[in-house]
Design an enzyme around this catalytic site. Structure first.
Site, PDB file in Angstrom:
ATOM      1  N   CYS A 140       0.825  -1.214   0.000  1.00 10.58           N
ATOM      2  CA  CYS A 140       0.000   0.000   0.000  1.00 10.58           C
ATOM      3  C   CYS A 140       0.855   1.257   0.000  1.00 10.58           C
ATOM      4  CB  CYS A 140      -0.942   0.010   1.197  1.00 10.58           C
ATOM      5  SG  CYS A 140      -0.115   0.061   2.796  1.00 10.58           S
ATOM      6  N   ASP A 331      -2.141   1.720   6.619  1.00 13.64           N
ATOM      7  CA  ASP A 331      -2.609   1.542   5.248  1.00 13.64           C
ATOM      8  C   ASP A 331      -2.555   2.892   4.545  1.00 13.64           C
ATOM      9  OD1 ASP A 331      -3.688   0.244   3.030  1.00 13.64           O
ATOM     10  OD2 ASP A 331      -5.729   0.747   3.596  1.00 13.64           O
ATOM     11  N   TRP A 348      -9.491   5.845  -5.103  1.00 11.88           N
ATOM     12  CA  TRP A 348      -8.297   5.738  -4.260  1.00 11.88           C
ATOM     13  C   TRP A 348      -7.554   4.459  -4.625  1.00 11.88           C
ATOM     14  CZ3 TRP A 348      -7.221   9.544  -0.582  1.00 11.88           C
ATOM     15  CH2 TRP A 348      -8.211  10.534  -0.495  1.00 11.88           C
ATOM     16  N   HIS A 350      -4.656   1.664  -3.911  1.00 19.30           N
ATOM     17  CA  HIS A 350      -3.924   1.104  -2.772  1.00 19.30           C
ATOM     18  C   HIS A 350      -3.633  -0.367  -3.027  1.00 19.30           C
ATOM     19  CE1 HIS A 350      -7.923  -0.372  -1.010  1.00 19.30           C
ATOM     20  NE2 HIS A 350      -8.289   0.509  -1.921  1.00 19.30           N
TER      21      HIS A 350
END
Length: 407
Positions: A140, A331, A348, A350
């Site tokens: 991440c 994270d 987003w 990740h």
């Protein structure tokens, strides 16, 4: 998401955060997300082992050293991380797999998309370098690392905390059945944070900074512009001390100084955003209860400005609340500079964990999640900060619009 839907969603979601842990017994790691819904630890949800937790946390803690030591750095002992291989520049990515508001793919396919969509420097596509692939392999944090061009420092973080709600709940509320006072206070503090408002505050400030960067060809001009913009908007940040990280953030950005980046010209830079989820009870000298259930006073934003002092963030995970539990330390999610006004429609990016195709964790996956998916918590975390950093305008890692998946 209501309780009746939770089992379905958790059963079908892939590992979407850079987190892992031991599979505790039913209810051991359960928490509440503030809407009367139970949230579980990432460990319980995705059935990862205690060894996975230890390895992920150790690697996460070593990453800052790796960022300064270069690509030859290896974390000690059980580091089974592997750098993904290079991908041909012209190879197109395969379609991502859609799943409940997010799109999922393996890290190799993400590299292909990155090269096609985000790699551009001055309009020219670039192959992801070995060093960049090394950064990415950290999971991440690697996604944010490769897109921002530096290991995230988190110096310019924002959040939103409802002080009145917190005080009223402590005064008029009471612990639930079986809940200790420490659990009650930690839960109320967590519920008093509003991630969407914290995100919006970061967007407001980034917008102010970007206006100040325009036509500013040295740092003094940028700071003068910034102070004028803050005064015109009657923003509480106008009262920040000159030594505040708010004013030093640009000069401390490596790409601002690089000849092929900002080259010390603020007008060549832009403010962008990423997010970090983490645990509040990191002070090893505090009570065991705070390390287990959260420190209500830790990492609260300053009233008015929304700035969060992250200087005491040491990437320390939550302490186990029962034997055998394990929680992961953080994270990260990359937002960039999307112009979509509706937070729920923002994307987003990740990862689930570091890339270990030959280890027990397996290959790294990359996810593109809508804001609600990103901000929905796990009991590993009780804080969410939205952080501003800078990248050169000539980079395309933070475009105005991000499309989930491919094509």
């Amino acid at each position: 998401m209501r309780i009746r839907r939770r089992a379905l969603v958790f059963a079908t979601m892939s590992a979407v955060l850079c987190t892992a842990g031991f599979m505790p017994s039913a209810g051991e790691a359960a928490a509440d997300n503030g809407a009367g819904e139970e949230t579980k630890s990432y460990a319980e949800t995705y059935r990862l082992t205690a060894d996975d937790v230890a390895n992920i946390n150790a690697l996460n803690e070593s990453a800052p050293a790796a960022s300064s030591a270069g690509p030859s750095f290896r974390a000690p002992d059980s580091d089974d991380r592997v750098t993904p291989p290079a991908e041909p520049l012209d190879r197109m990515p395969d379609p991502y797999r859609p799943s409940y508001g997010r799109a999922e793919t393996v890290v190799n396919n993400y590299i292909r998309k990155w090269q096609q969509v985000y790699s551009h420097r001055d309009g020219r596509k670039q192959q992801m370098t070995e060093e960049q692939r090394e950064w990415l392999s950290y999971g991440c944090v690697g996604v944010t690392w490769v897109n921002s061009g530096q290991y995230p420092t988190n110096r310019l973080a924002f959040a939103s905390f409802d002080e009145d709600r917190f005080k009223n709940e402590l005064k008029n509320g009471r612990p639930r059945s079986g809940e200790t006072r420490a659990e009650f206070e930690g839960r109320v503090a967590k519920e008093s944070f509003d991630e969407e408002k914290g995100f919006q505050r970061a967007r407001e400030v980034a917008s102010v900074m970007n206006r100040a960067l325009e036509n500013a060809h040295d740092e003094s001009a940028y700071l003068d512009n910034l102070k004028k913009e803050l005064a015109n908007g009657n923003d509480a940040l106008r009262n920040e001390d000159a030594r505040s990280p708010f004013y030093s953030a640009l000069r401390n950005t490596p790409s601002f100084k690089e000849r092929n980046g900002g080259n010390h010209d603020p007008s060549r830079m832009k403010a962008v955003i990423y997010s970090k989820h983490f645990w509040s009870g990191q002070d090893r000298s505090s009570s065991a209860d705070k390390r287990k259930y959260g420190d209500p006073d830790a990492f609260r934003p300053a009233p008015g400005t929304g700035l969060v002092d992250m200087s005491r963030d040491r990437n320390i995970p939550r302490s186990p609340t029962s034997p055998g539990e394990g929680f992961v330390n953080f994270d990260y999610g990359w937002f960039g500079a999307q112009t979509e006004a509706d937070a729920d429609k923002t994307v987003w990016t990740h990862g689930n964990h570091y890339h270990a195709p030959n280890g027990s964790l397996g290959a790294m996956h990359v996810y593109e999640s809508k804001f609600r998916n990103w901000s929905e918590g796990y009991s590993d975390f009780d804080r969410g900060a939205y952080v501003i950093t800078f990248i050169p305008k000539s980079w395309n890692t933070a475009p105005d619009k991000v499309k989930q998946g491919w094509p």
